[in-house]
Design an enzyme around this catalytic site. Structure first.
Site, mmCIF file in Angstrom:
data_model
loop_
_atom_site.group_PDB
_atom_site.id
_atom_site.type_symbol
_atom_site.label_atom_id
_atom_site.label_comp_id
_atom_site.label_asym_id
_atom_site.label_seq_id
_atom_site.Cartn_x
_atom_site.Cartn_y
_atom_site.Cartn_z
ATOM 1 N N SER A 1 0.816 -1.218 0.000
ATOM 2 C CA SER A 1 0.000 0.000 0.000
ATOM 3 C C SER A 1 0.849 1.267 0.000
ATOM 4 O O SER A 1 2.070 1.230 0.008
ATOM 5 C CB SER A 1 -0.940 -0.010 1.201
ATOM 6 O OG SER A 1 -0.344 0.535 2.352
ATOM 7 N N HIS A 2 0.153 2.384 0.017
ATOM 8 C CA HIS A 2 0.798 3.692 0.176
ATOM 9 C C HIS A 2 0.699 4.182 1.614
ATOM 10 O O HIS A 2 0.975 5.344 1.885
ATOM 11 C CB HIS A 2 0.167 4.717 -0.770
ATOM 12 C CG HIS A 2 0.517 4.507 -2.205
ATOM 13 N ND1 HIS A 2 0.147 5.379 -3.200
ATOM 14 C CD2 HIS A 2 1.226 3.522 -2.813
ATOM 15 C CE1 HIS A 2 0.593 4.936 -4.369
ATOM 16 N NE2 HIS A 2 1.246 3.812 -4.155
#
Length: 448
Positions: free
Chosen positions: A277-278
Site C-alpha cells: 500500500s501507500h
C-alpha cells in the site's frame, strides 16, 4: 459550507468515549429481526417468510440488479435480507434501509461493462468519485462472509491504455471508475466479514456518515497484467464523516490502506495488515482553494505495513495564489492524530509528513500551505525501510509552514541492511525538534 456547518453542529451533540483505545460508538445487536411482520412479493426471484426476504439469482449471466433493488425496497425496514447466491449486477444499486440486516453469504459480481458503469455510476462530487452501490440509511448491518467483486482487470487494462486520471488521487468525469461499496448519508452501520476485491478505484467510501464500523474485511486488488496496475485502489476513503472505526482487516492493494479525506473526525483504525500500500494516510488535504478541510481526533494503532510506499503518512497540498486552484490553496487543519505500534517491513517511508504534497518545491516556498498541522504523535514506530529513498532515509517530516507539537517516542527504525539508529531523519519547519526521539537533518522543503 452550510451543510458542513450543520453536520458539525450535529456531531457536537453526540456522546462518545475518547480514550487511549480510540473513538468507539455504542455496540449494536446484529440479531435477526422478529418474524412477526410479513410482506407479499410479486417477484418470483424474491421470497418472503415473515420479515425475512431471500433473493434467488437468475443465473445465466442475467442482471440480478433489478431483483436486488426490489428486495431492498420491499424489505427496507426492520427485516433480514438474505443473499445466499451468486448475483450478476449490471444495474446501479441505490438503497435506503432502516434497521435491516443484509446477510451476504454469496457474491455480488459487477459486470465489467465500462460503457454502462462509467456514465451511470452515482456521482459523489469529491475527487470525481462515483459508486456502484450507495448504501444508505440507519441501523444497518452488512455481513455474512460473502464477496463483492468489481472485476477490475478490465478497468485496469483500459486505464493503462487510455490514461484519464482526472484530479490528483481521484477519478475523471469522462472516465469514472466506480467504488464497489459506499456507505453514504448513513448512521449506525456495521460492515463485517465481507471481501471486497478487484476494484476499478477505491474499495470502500464512507461519505457524509456517522457511527460506522468495519471489521474483518478482506480487500484484494492485484493486477495480473504487469503493465496495467490496479490504480487508485485505496482500501478505505473517509469523507465528511465522524466516529468511523476500521479494524481487524487485511488489505492487499497498491494505494492507501486507509485514507482520511477532508472533514474526517473521531477515527479509529486498529489491528490491520496492509501489504503493497501507500500507507495509512491523513489526506490528501488542502487540494481545493478556499475549501476548509479538517481532520482531527484520529487514533491508529497496531498496524503491520509491508512492501509499501509509506507507513504512517500525512499529506497536505501547498498553498496557492490561484483562487480556482485544484492543486493547493485550501485551508483548515490537522490536529490530534496518533500513529502507534506500527511494524514496517520494506517500506520506502515508514514515517512521512509533507505539507507540499503534489506541489512543486517552488510553489511551496512561494506559497506555504495554509492548512496547519499540529498535535501529531508517532509512538513505537519500528521496522525497516526499503532503501528506495536515498541516503538511508527512514523518515521525512517536511512542513512548508511551521508545524507545531510533532512528537516521536519509541522509534526503532533501520535503513535497508542497516541497524536501528543508523537511518537519516529529514525535517523542515518543525517548531520544536526536541520532542522527537531522533536527531533531525534539516533540509529545504521538497516536492511531496
Amino acid at each position: 459550507m452550510k451543510a458542513f456547518a450543520a453536520l458539525l453542529a450535529t456531531l457536537a451533540t453526540i456522546d462518545v468515549t475518547s480514550a487511549a483505545t480510540g473513538y468507539f460508538h455504542k455496540e449494536r445487536s446484529t440479531s435477526t429481526p422478529s418474524l412477526g411482520r410479513r410482506w407479499t412479493s410479486n417477484n418470483p426471484y424474491v421470497t418472503v417468510e415473515g420479515s425475512v426476504c431471500t433473493v434467488k439469482p437468475m443465473g445465466g449471466g442475467q442482471d440480478d440488479g433489478p431483483n436486488l433493488l426490489y428486495a431492498f425496497n420491499l424489505c427496507g425496514s426492520t427485516a433480514l435480507i438474505n443473499l445466499p447466491g451468486y448475483y450478476t449486477v449490471n444495474t446501479v444499486l441505490q438503497t435506503y434501509l432502516n434497521n435491516v440486516e443484509v446477510r451476504l453469504t454469496g457474491a455480488i459480481s459487477y459486470v465489467p461493462d465500462i460503457e454502462y458503469w462509467s456514465p451511470a455510476s452515482i456521482y459523489l462530487t469529491y475527487q470525481n468519485a462515483t459508486t456502484y452501490w450507495f448504501f444508505s440509511g440507519s441501523g444497518i448491518t452488512l455481513h455474512g462472509g460473502g464477496t463483492i467483486d468489481a472485476n477490475g482487470q478490465t478497468w485496469w487494462d483500459y486505464y493503462a491504455q487510455n490514461k484519464n486520471a482526472g484530479v490528483a488521487g481521484g477519478s475523471s468525469r469522462t472516465f469514472a471508475r466506480p467504488i464497489p461499496l459506499t456507505v453514504g448519508n448513513a448512521s449506525n452501520v456495521i460492515v463485517d466479514d465481507i471481501s471486497v476485491i478487484n476494484s476499478p478505484f477505491w474499495h470502500n467510501f464512507v461519505y457524509q456518515s456517522t457511527d460506522v464500523t468495519y471489521s474483518n474485511i478482506q480487500i484484494r486488488s492485484i493486477s495480473s497484467n504487469e503493465s496495467a496496475e490496479a490504480a487508485n485502489s485505496d482500501g478505505w476513503d473517509i469523507y465528511r464523516s465522524s466516529y468511523v472505526t476500521v479494524r481487524d482487516s487485511n488489505v492487499q492493494n497498491g494505494d492507501d490502506c486507509v485514507s482520511f479525506k477532508p472533514n474526517s473526525t473521531y477515527m479509529t483504525v486498529e489491528n490491520m495488515v496492509c501489504n503493497g500500500s501507500h500507507g495509512i494516510s491523513v489526506g490528501s488535504l488542502g487540494q481545493y482553494a478556499g475549501e476548509t478541510d479538517i481532520v482531527a481526533n484520529v487514533y491508529v494503532r497496531n498496524i503491520s505495513m509491508s512492501n509499501a510506499q509509506n507507513g504512517a503518512r500525512i499529506k497536505v497540498f501547498g498553498g496557492s495564489n490561484d483562487t480556482k486552484s485544484i492543486s493547493g490553496g485550501g485551508v483548515g487543519y490537522v490536529k490530534n492524530v496518533t500513529f502507534q505500534d506500527f511494524v514496517n517491513d520494506n517500506v520506502d517511508n515508514p514515517i512521512y509528513l509533507t505539507q507540499c504534497y503534489s506541489s512543486s518545491a517552488q510553489q511551496c516556498q512561494d506559497h506555504p500551505s495554509t492548512l496547519s498541522i499540529s498535535d501529531v504523535h508517532f509512538i513505537n514506530i519500528s521496522g525497516s525501510a526499503s532503501g528506495l529513498v536515498p541516503n538511508n532515509t527512514v523518515a521525512t517530516l517536511e512542513c512548508s509552514a511551521e508545524c507545531v507539537d510533532i512528537t516521536a517516542s519509541g522509534t526503532q527504525l533501520s535503513p535497508k541492511n542497516g541497524t536501528v539508529g543508523s537511518g537519516k531523519y529529514l525535517c523542515a519547519n518543525l517548531q520544536d525538534e526536541s520532542t522527537l526521539d531522533f536527531q533531525c537533518t534539516d533540509v529545504p522543503i521538497t516536492k511531496g
